[in-house]
Scaffold this motif. Structure first.
Motif, mmCIF file in Angstrom:
data_model
loop_
_atom_site.group_PDB
_atom_site.id
_atom_site.type_symbol
_atom_site.label_atom_id
_atom_site.label_comp_id
_atom_site.label_asym_id
_atom_site.label_seq_id
_atom_site.Cartn_x
_atom_site.Cartn_y
_atom_site.Cartn_z
ATOM 1 N N GLY A 1 1.065 -1.515 -0.059
ATOM 2 C CA GLY A 1 0.075 0.008 -0.265
ATOM 3 C C GLY A 1 0.836 1.416 0.188
ATOM 4 O O GLY A 1 0.473 2.495 0.382
ATOM 5 N N CYS A 2 1.916 1.250 -0.640
ATOM 6 C CA CYS A 2 3.074 2.399 -0.727
ATOM 7 C C CYS A 2 2.266 3.633 -1.362
ATOM 8 O O CYS A 2 1.593 2.958 -2.342
ATOM 9 C CB CYS A 2 3.940 1.675 -0.932
ATOM 10 N N ASP B 1 17.703 4.659 -1.262
ATOM 11 C CA ASP B 1 17.425 4.046 0.359
ATOM 12 C C ASP B 1 15.606 4.673 0.231
ATOM 13 O O ASP B 1 15.497 4.543 1.257
ATOM 14 C CB ASP B 1 17.753 4.895 0.741
ATOM 15 N N GLU B 2 15.312 3.494 -1.245
ATOM 16 C CA GLU B 2 13.647 4.283 -1.875
ATOM 17 C C GLU B 2 12.892 2.469 -0.868
ATOM 18 O O GLU B 2 12.303 3.615 0.048
ATOM 19 C CB GLU B 2 13.424 4.242 -2.961
ATOM 20 N N GLY C 1 9.975 2.437 5.264
ATOM 21 C CA GLY C 1 10.050 1.199 5.858
ATOM 22 C C GLY C 1 9.499 0.197 4.888
ATOM 23 O O GLY C 1 9.392 -1.030 6.373
ATOM 24 N N LEU C 2 9.694 -0.029 3.691
ATOM 25 C CA LEU C 2 9.119 -1.424 3.758
ATOM 26 C C LEU C 2 10.805 -2.742 3.359
ATOM 27 O O LEU C 2 10.635 -3.691 3.454
ATOM 28 C CB LEU C 2 8.756 -1.522 1.837
ATOM 29 N N ASN D 1 7.920 -1.106 -7.575
ATOM 30 C CA ASN D 1 6.827 -0.893 -7.527
ATOM 31 C C ASN D 1 6.104 0.343 -6.639
ATOM 32 O O ASN D 1 5.441 1.515 -6.660
ATOM 33 C CB ASN D 1 5.975 -2.138 -6.827
ATOM 34 N N THR D 2 7.540 0.754 -5.813
ATOM 35 C CA THR D 2 7.994 1.679 -4.952
ATOM 36 C C THR D 2 8.374 3.075 -5.405
ATOM 37 O O THR D 2 7.902 4.056 -5.221
ATOM 38 C CB THR D 2 8.781 1.437 -3.626
ATOM 39 N N ASN D 3 8.669 2.621 -7.166
ATOM 40 C CA ASN D 3 9.501 2.991 -7.973
ATOM 41 C C ASN D 3 8.662 4.721 -8.657
ATOM 42 O O ASN D 3 7.558 4.684 -9.206
ATOM 43 C CB ASN D 3 10.389 3.025 -9.012
ATOM 44 N N PRO D 4 8.812 6.211 -8.242
ATOM 45 C CA PRO D 4 7.702 7.103 -8.920
ATOM 46 C C PRO D 4 7.833 6.797 -9.709
ATOM 47 O O PRO D 4 7.065 8.412 -10.417
ATOM 48 C CB PRO D 4 7.977 7.966 -7.856
#
Ligand code: ZN
Ligand code: ZN
Length: 295
Positions: A20-21, A219-220, A225-226, A264-267
């Protein structure tokens, strides 16, 4: 030659089922297109196709792409699978190819050992169908089909081997593909920890480079905090930063640069993100599933 991006996201896809990032949430609300897990198909004649990596989404990926569909019986235009490493997101799909009479697999001895003694995928697949293994030797040219040839190159990584097989050399490779008729060259490099001088030499001057776009920030995942590891510690050069890929790639004289294997966290997965604009302002692209490149 033609290359089709079957999946442009890293392991887990985008959005990832249990994440849910901010980027997964934005993709779910339509701010970016969903993406399957990383894999491409290449061909020099659009008749015989080679997969590079077999993702857990391989069945949907093949269905979404008419070229390698069978005609009349169960013979497939898919000739073989080439592996860059033994990561699960690049190899779980091998098990979904078990309905084939046989699977031809190009992999380094290190990757083969991990698939057999580590994850066990190869031993499992062999219970269902014949597996023909072709040893990939970095630096050696391999003829594939219709004038398409390919050369693997070693991609050094300090990432620990998850399966503890103890092999260092050949755990991760990139592929440089050449079409002898068009003289086009294409490099597929979904995992690279650092652009060492040897890796740069393989990339330099190619017509098209599809390169590791796993994380934007080093440090994404730590910031969110993942995870406790940085992008580099996981074997992936980040895009941003003074020594990131965005800063380093313009000096390599590559015709077209396309980021693949985005986490999936990459903007940059989001259509309107400033990070996406920074990539495009730098003359580079962000892959979507179904993108085709001809060189
Ligand atoms: Zn991966
Ligand atoms: Zn996420």
């Amino acid at each position: 030659m033609w290359l089709r991006v079957l999946g442009s996201a890293a392991g887990g896809g985008s959005p990832q089922w249990n994440c849910g990032c901010p980027v997964c949430a934005a993709v779910r609300s339509g701010a970016g297109v969903p993406r399957n897990q990383s894999s491409v198909a290449v061909s020099a004649d659009r008749t015989r196709w080679f997969l590079i990596n077999a993702s857990p989404d391989v069945r949907t990926q093949i269905e979404a792409f008419p070229a390698p569909h069978p005609h009349g019986d169960r013979s497939t235009p898919l000739q073989a699978v080439l592996l860059t490493d033994a990561e699960l997101d690049h190899t779980l799909g091998l098990l979904l190819l078990r309905e084939a009479r046989g699977v031809t697999l190009y992999a380094t001895p290190a990757v083969q050992k991990t698939l057999r003694d580590g994850s066990g995928i190869l031993s499992l697949l062999e219970r269902y169908c014949a597996v023909e293994w072709r040893a990939v030797v970095p630096g050696a040219d391999m003829a594939l089909a219709a004038g398409l040839s390919c050369r693997a190159f070693d991609v050094p990584t300090t990432k620990r081997d998850r399966f503890g097989t103890g092999v260092e050399h050949g755990r991760v490779v990139g592929y440089r593909l050449t079409d002898e008729r068009s003289a086009g060259t294409l490099v597929y490099l979904p995992g690279v920890q650092a652009l060492t001088s040897a890796v740069r030499a393989e990339i330099a001057g190619c017509d098209c480079l599809l390169i590791d776009g796993t994380c934007w920030h080093d440090d994404e995942l730590v910031r969110l905090g993942l995870a406790g590891k940085t992008s580099r510690e996981m074997g992936h050069l980040p895009i941003d930063g003074p020594d990131g890929s965005l800063a380093q790639l313009p000096s390599l004289g590559v015709g077209r640069v396309i980021f693949v294997h985005m986490n999936n966290t990459n903007p940059i997965l989001l259509d309107d993100a400033p990070e996406r604009r920074a990539v495009e302002d730098g003359g580079m692209e962000v892959a979507v599933d179904g993108l085709e490149v001809e060189v």
